[in-house]
Enzyme design. Structure first.
Site, PDB file in Angstrom:
ATOM      1  N   ARG A 352       0.888  -1.157   0.000  1.00 39.11           N
ATOM      2  CA  ARG A 352       0.000   0.000   0.000  1.00 39.11           C
ATOM      3  C   ARG A 352       0.929   1.211   0.000  1.00 39.11           C
ATOM      4  O   ARG A 352       1.404   1.666   1.026  1.00 39.11           O
ATOM      5  CB  ARG A 352      -0.869   0.013   1.250  1.00 39.11           C
ATOM      6  CG  ARG A 352      -1.887   1.137   1.201  1.00 39.11           C
ATOM      7  CD  ARG A 352      -2.844   1.083   2.353  1.00 39.11           C
ATOM      8  NE  ARG A 352      -2.258   1.697   3.540  1.00 39.11           N
ATOM      9  CZ  ARG A 352      -2.969   2.161   4.560  1.00 39.11           C
ATOM     10  NH1 ARG A 352      -4.261   2.070   4.554  1.00 39.11           N
ATOM     11  NH2 ARG A 352      -2.386   2.688   5.620  1.00 39.11           N
ATOM     12  N   ASP A 359      -5.337   7.684   8.802  1.00 38.70           N
ATOM     13  CA  ASP A 359      -4.252   7.127   9.604  1.00 38.70           C
ATOM     14  C   ASP A 359      -3.208   8.188   9.893  1.00 38.70           C
ATOM     15  O   ASP A 359      -2.810   8.406  11.039  1.00 38.70           O
ATOM     16  CB  ASP A 359      -3.579   5.957   8.867  1.00 38.70           C
ATOM     17  CG  ASP A 359      -4.514   4.761   8.712  1.00 38.70           C
ATOM     18  OD1 ASP A 359      -5.515   4.703   9.430  1.00 38.70           O
ATOM     19  OD2 ASP A 359      -4.232   3.896   7.856  1.00 38.70           O
ATOM     20  N   TRP A 490     -14.548   5.544  10.174  1.00 37.50           N
ATOM     21  CA  TRP A 490     -13.286   5.045  10.752  1.00 37.50           C
ATOM     22  C   TRP A 490     -13.205   3.517  10.659  1.00 37.50           C
ATOM     23  O   TRP A 490     -12.135   2.942  10.469  1.00 37.50           O
ATOM     24  CB  TRP A 490     -13.182   5.496  12.211  1.00 37.50           C
ATOM     25  CG  TRP A 490     -12.060   4.814  12.926  1.00 37.50           C
ATOM     26  CD1 TRP A 490     -10.754   5.204  12.981  1.00 37.50           C
ATOM     27  CD2 TRP A 490     -12.139   3.561  13.637  1.00 37.50           C
ATOM     28  NE1 TRP A 490     -10.015   4.285  13.687  1.00 37.50           N
ATOM     29  CE2 TRP A 490     -10.838   3.266  14.099  1.00 37.50           C
ATOM     30  CE3 TRP A 490     -13.168   2.671  13.916  1.00 37.50           C
ATOM     31  CZ2 TRP A 490     -10.559   2.126  14.841  1.00 37.50           C
ATOM     32  CZ3 TRP A 490     -12.890   1.532  14.649  1.00 37.50           C
ATOM     33  CH2 TRP A 490     -11.589   1.273  15.102  1.00 37.50           C
ATOM     34  N   ASP A 492     -13.308   0.423   8.867  1.00 32.20           N
ATOM     35  CA  ASP A 492     -13.198  -0.065   7.485  1.00 32.20           C
ATOM     36  C   ASP A 492     -14.249  -1.111   7.152  1.00 32.20           C
ATOM     37  O   ASP A 492     -14.546  -1.354   5.986  1.00 32.20           O
ATOM     38  CB  ASP A 492     -11.841  -0.771   7.288  1.00 32.20           C
ATOM     39  CG  ASP A 492     -10.689   0.191   7.362  1.00 32.20           C
ATOM     40  OD1 ASP A 492     -10.867   1.355   6.995  1.00 32.20           O
ATOM     41  OD2 ASP A 492      -9.593  -0.240   7.786  1.00 32.20           O
ATOM     42  N   GLU A 636     -12.293  -6.156  14.092  1.00 33.67           N
ATOM     43  CA  GLU A 636     -13.498  -5.321  14.225  1.00 33.67           C
ATOM     44  C   GLU A 636     -14.727  -6.123  14.648  1.00 33.67           C
ATOM     45  O   GLU A 636     -15.773  -5.560  14.915  1.00 33.67           O
ATOM     46  CB  GLU A 636     -13.796  -4.594  12.902  1.00 33.67           C
ATOM     47  CG  GLU A 636     -12.928  -3.378  12.617  1.00 33.67           C
ATOM     48  CD  GLU A 636     -11.714  -3.711  11.774  1.00 33.67           C
ATOM     49  OE1 GLU A 636     -11.267  -4.888  11.782  1.00 33.67           O
ATOM     50  OE2 GLU A 636     -11.176  -2.804  11.106  1.00 33.67           O
ATOM     51  N   GLN A 689      -2.442  -3.653  16.605  1.00 35.57           N
ATOM     52  CA  GLN A 689      -3.732  -3.220  16.060  1.00 35.57           C
ATOM     53  C   GLN A 689      -4.902  -3.734  16.897  1.00 35.57           C
ATOM     54  O   GLN A 689      -5.861  -3.042  17.126  1.00 35.57           O
ATOM     55  CB  GLN A 689      -3.871  -3.724  14.621  1.00 35.57           C
ATOM     56  CG  GLN A 689      -5.104  -3.204  13.926  1.00 35.57           C
ATOM     57  CD  GLN A 689      -5.460  -4.053  12.723  1.00 35.57           C
ATOM     58  OE1 GLN A 689      -5.824  -5.229  12.839  1.00 35.57           O
ATOM     59  NE2 GLN A 689      -5.338  -3.470  11.544  1.00 35.57           N
ATOM     60  N   THR A 708       0.269   1.143  13.838  1.00 36.63           N
ATOM     61  CA  THR A 708      -1.160   1.182  14.162  1.00 36.63           C
ATOM     62  C   THR A 708      -1.518   2.542  14.763  1.00 36.63           C
ATOM     63  O   THR A 708      -0.703   3.149  15.463  1.00 36.63           O
ATOM     64  CB  THR A 708      -1.523   0.060  15.168  1.00 36.63           C
ATOM     65  OG1 THR A 708      -2.731   0.428  15.850  1.00 36.63           O
ATOM     66  CG2 THR A 708      -0.458  -0.162  16.213  1.00 36.63           C
TER      67      THR A 708
HETATM   68  C1  NOJ Z   1      -7.044  -0.212  10.158  1.00 38.09           C
HETATM   69  C2  NOJ Z   1      -6.982   0.965   9.231  1.00 38.09           C
HETATM   70  O1  NOJ Z   1      -5.638   1.271   8.906  1.00 38.09           O
HETATM   71  C3  NOJ Z   1      -7.639   2.171   9.861  1.00 38.09           C
HETATM   72  O2  NOJ Z   1      -7.657   3.224   8.947  1.00 38.09           O
HETATM   73  C4  NOJ Z   1      -9.030   1.855  10.322  1.00 38.09           C
HETATM   74  O3  NOJ Z   1      -9.570   2.995  10.929  1.00 38.09           O
HETATM   75  C5  NOJ Z   1      -9.019   0.677  11.255  1.00 38.09           C
HETATM   76  N1  NOJ Z   1      -8.418  -0.434  10.599  1.00 38.09           N
HETATM   77  C6  NOJ Z   1     -10.431   0.304  11.739  1.00 38.09           C
HETATM   78  O4  NOJ Z   1     -11.157  -0.341  10.772  1.00 38.09           O
END
Ligand code: NOJ
Length: 800
Positions: A352, A359, A490, A492, A636, A689, A708
């Site tokens: 990426r 971020d 926020w 994803d 998530e 993360q 993260t």
């Molecule tokens: C990781 C992503 O890099 C971030 O932008 C996002 O907010 C979180 N995942 C939550 O989904």
């Protein structure tokens, strides 16, 4: 189980046994030359880009999970036994092999001993330089003379592009060869393209030895390792001599052997150097190390640089694990995320090739209190990546050309970046970041600075940029007058539908309006103040009508009208972020604050932190709930998404609940797991993360190290929330929110060049509330300390 400890004084994490549950890494280098190294010297290096500048090859997710790396092998010419200067890759029996790894600020040092031979290996990238140094010192602790051979070894990539090197073998293996020239291996890539045009794909790398003579070399990986062998037993090492082979096609490497004899007690030193330079430049670099003591000077410079930044805030509280994170490791991690975004780790391979808008704008927040000048540069950059319609570019390419970029409205941007459309939250992160920067630096003029947009050379003020961000959200409201979730917010994994509405974004927007109002007032933009007031009122009504449920806020409303995160639902009935953000944004009234924070504590909290939602999705999901793909209690989908922990800590601190804020901090503090490393697995000195939550068979296991948003979010919650450091344009106020058991604490802060020595006294044992402030012995009527009242060095005593 414990594998190491924090050396607070030296700002190091010391790993005392090398068989850690996962490779525990550190970062060396700068944006120009990046390097990651594990506690067994595994890892890789790259020039500028983890995706396109690879020098050292690295195999992601391989069985030996941090190989290859920067290896130094040793072999006794008499006994014929061999080992490595770090425990791996040879991996001798740990009863006899002793090794300590000192991860420091931009350097990593190993002290190992085996069979009466002591090894000291120091890896670093000198400040402002674009190559790396491996300083190696070997001492004979035996009573007899020892004949030792030392071999430095690196596996080169065939192509700087990670993907090409890994998968396009029918091509990339045939564009490279190695050569041995004066104590070094030189690797040529694409030299046939155009020998005279160094700007073409032609490239050279070198791996050289200074301080000892090379007795043999090998530039060909496969002949160095040998068939059906591995890095634990390369044939050249077993034989005791490099075969003087060179690579022509297939896999290049640099192996340099030096044969030394050590009298009892004698030490010999050498330096291996690695970089992407041709022979001539390599010669110049190597010359500079003729006097090996230059390495001491360089390491001092490196420490001064990093410690200088970190020392801009140092704290001493009753909780050592809190101190270690704020003083060193959380701060250093913030710098690393600030520099490398999500581009290069043992998990992220760098493909990426750019900055995620949200971020990076959040990452900036983590370093503002330590290096506002560095933050400013990047804030400007991110503003120049805002589209003139007010939205942020979901991905800002590393090659970003402000004023001339395509946007998600252009097919080319979509195909190039893979981002199909705007996200609802991206540009809204600018508000707290810009405000935090202005407050720390006092640079209120920044609001008038003219900056281009991503897609037009038109320059407008930062104030106008922020107004456009508001406009972007206001032009994209859903049926209930709340901001649409667009491609995602926020989260994803949450697709509410194009016009579905996000409570989280609604709070972000509410917060943004409140922040912007302060600047509108300053600029006397009366008409806009009226607009903000009206929108705040409308938003308040919509949120209270549609999103508040007895003791919690819902997560959003899908475009078919269905509520996400309602108490009535069998799954994902309670969500963390709407509760924390209701408080952070200043939206929730006192009653709502208490109720929704209590709900989080009751329903979402676990031993390792608060879950992102509960219960996880399984049987009652919907198409846009992409998190259902993940195993329950993971990421998530009901995992402890570590970034969100920072927000709940901050929310509790803002609400005055010091005990709970600190409890949440401790639950997610990596250092708290130092003695339970077998459970957490990841480094105990960095955030990851996410952490698997209570329904997982591996509850407490952490994932996705280093890169993260957790780093900056938790940092902000510590600095702004728990420590309560609140700078403003014209001064500073300190309003800690701490556990009531604390007697107090001290802090040293550099505030715009003024030294603040702060003592907080909590004789009343309360969680929040400052009743008296003494500035240099003088009792202040107001808790606010005006900048003009400050001397060069100041003693500040706060009585809670
Ligand atoms: C990781 C992503 O890099 C971030 O932008 C996002 O907010 C979180 N995942 C939550 O989904």
């Amino acid at each position: 189980m414990n594998y190491g400890y924090f050396d607070e004084e030296n700002k190091e994490y010391v790993i005392t046994r090398p068989d850690t549950p996962a490779p525990w890494a550190n970062y060396l280098g700068s944006p120009e030359y990046g390097a990651i190294i594990s506690n067994n010297a595994g890892g890789y290096s790259f020039v500028k880009s983890g995706a396109n500048g690879r020098i050292i090859r690295y195999r992601f997710n391989a069985i030996a999970s941090d190989q290859p790396g920067r290896y130094i092998y040793l072999r006794d010419r008499d006994s014929k036994e061999y080992w490595s200067a770090t425990w791996q890759p040879v991996g001798k029996n740990l009863d006899k092999y002793k090794s300590e790894c000192h991860h420091g600020t931009a350097y990593t040092r190993f002290e190992s001993t085996y069979d009466n031979i002591k090894m000291d290996t120091l890896y670093y990238v000198p400040l402002n330089k674009t190559y790396e140094v491996w300083k190696f010192k070997v001492t004979n602790e035996d009573k007899k003379v020892r004949n030792i051979s030392a071999f430095g070894y690196v596996e080169f990539t065939t192509d700087s592009n990670y993907e090409q090197d890994s998968v396009n073998l029918q091509y990339t293996q045939f564009i490279t060869r190695t050569e041995y020239i004066e104590n070094k291996i030189v690797q040529h890539i694409n030299e046939n393209v155009d020998k005279n045009d160094k700007g073409s794909n032609g490239l050279e790398r070198f791996f050289g030895l200074v301080g000892q003579e090379v007795t043999a070399y090998n530039g060909d990986r496969d002949s160095f390792v040998g068939s059906y062998r591995s890095y634990s037993n390369p044939i050249d090492i077993e034989n005791g001599h490099c075969s003087n082979s060179l690579n022509y096609n297939e896999n290049p490497c640099g192996a340099l052997q030096t044969d030394i004899t050590l009298q009892p007690g004698e030490t010999k030193e050498m330096v291996f150097l690695l970089g992407a330079y041709d022979n001539e430049k390599a010669n110049n670099i190597m010359k500079a190390y003729k006097d090996l003591s230059v390495t001491e000077k360089e390491i001092k410079e490196l420490k001064n640089f990093w410690h200088g930044k970190l020392n801009n805030l140092q704290i001493n509280t009753p909780d050592k694990n809190f101190n270690n994170m704020v003083n060193t490791w959380n701060s250093y991690q913030c710098f690393i995320t600030f520099i490398w975004s999500r581009a290069a780790s043992f998990i992220y391979c760098g493909l990426r090739n750019g900055y995620g808008y949200r971020d990076t704008v959040q990452d900036i927040q983590g370093i503002i209190h330590l290096a506002p000048e560095m933050a400013l540069e990047k804030i400007r950059f991110m503003l120049s990546a805002q589209v003139d319609n007010g939205g942020g570019l979901p991905l800002v390419k590393f090659t970003h050309n402000a004023g001339h970029e395509n946007t998600p409205d252009d097919a080319q941007y979509v195909s190039e970046t893979g981002h199909p459309s705007y996200r609802a939250d991206d540009a809204l992160w600018l508000f707290p970041t810009v405000e935090k920067y202005i407050n720390e630096s006092g640079n209120i003029d920044f609001i008038n600075e003219q900056i281009v947009f991503a897609n037009t050379e038109e320059k407008v003020s930062v104030y106008e940029h922020l107004k456009r961000a508001i406009k972007f959200s206001m032009e994209r409201l859903g049926a209930h007058n709340l901001p649409a979730g667009l491609h995602a917010d926020w989260n994803d994994c949450l697709r509410l539908g194009k016009l579905g509405e996000s409570t989280f974004v609604a709070f972000q927007l509410y917060y943004a309006l409140r922040i912007l109002k302060k600047y509108s007032v300053r600029l006397k933009d009366e008409e806009y103040i009226g607009y903000i007031d009206e929108k705040l009122k409308e938003l308040k009504e919509s949120i209270n009508t549609n999103c508040w449920e007895e003791d919690q806020f819902v997560r959003g409303i899908r475009d078919n009208g269905e509520i996400v995160g309602s108490k009535t639902q069998p799954e994902a009935a309670t969500w963390l972020n709407p509760q924390s953000w209701a408080v952070i944004s200043g939206f929730a009234d006192e009653r709502q604050t208490k109720l929704c924070l209590d709900t989080v504590y009751k329903i979402l909290n676990t031993a390792h932190g608060t879950m992102i939602c509960y219960p996880p999705y399984k049987d009652h999901t919907f198409d846009g709930a992409l998190m259902t793909l993940f195993n329950p209690y993971t990421k998530e989908n009901g995992g402890i998404f570590s970034q969100t922990q920072g927000w709940i800590i901050l929310a509790e601190a803002l609400a005055g609940n010091g005990d709970r804020a600190f409890k949440y901090f401790q639950e997610c503090n990596p250092a708290e797991m130092n003695d339970k490393a077998e459970i957490r697995k990841m480094e105990p000195y960095v955030h990851g993360q996410f952490v698997e939550s209570k329904g997982s068979p591996f509850e407490g296991r952490a994932h996705v190290h280093w890169l993260t948003g957790t780093a900056s979010t938790v940092m902000v919650s510590c600095v702004d929330g728990i420590l309560g450091i609140k700078p403003s344009v014209d001064g500073i106020e300190i309003e800690p929110c701490i556990p009531k058991s604390w007697d107090g604490f001290t802090m040293q802060k550099n505030f715009r060049g003024k030294q603040l020595n702060i003592t907080v006294k909590n004789n009343s044992h309360i969680e929040k509330g400052v009743k008296k402030v003494l500035l240099n012995g003088q009792d202040l009527v107001d808790k606010h300390i005006g900048f003009e009242q400050l001397k060069e060095e100041n003693e500040i005593i706060l009585y809670m």
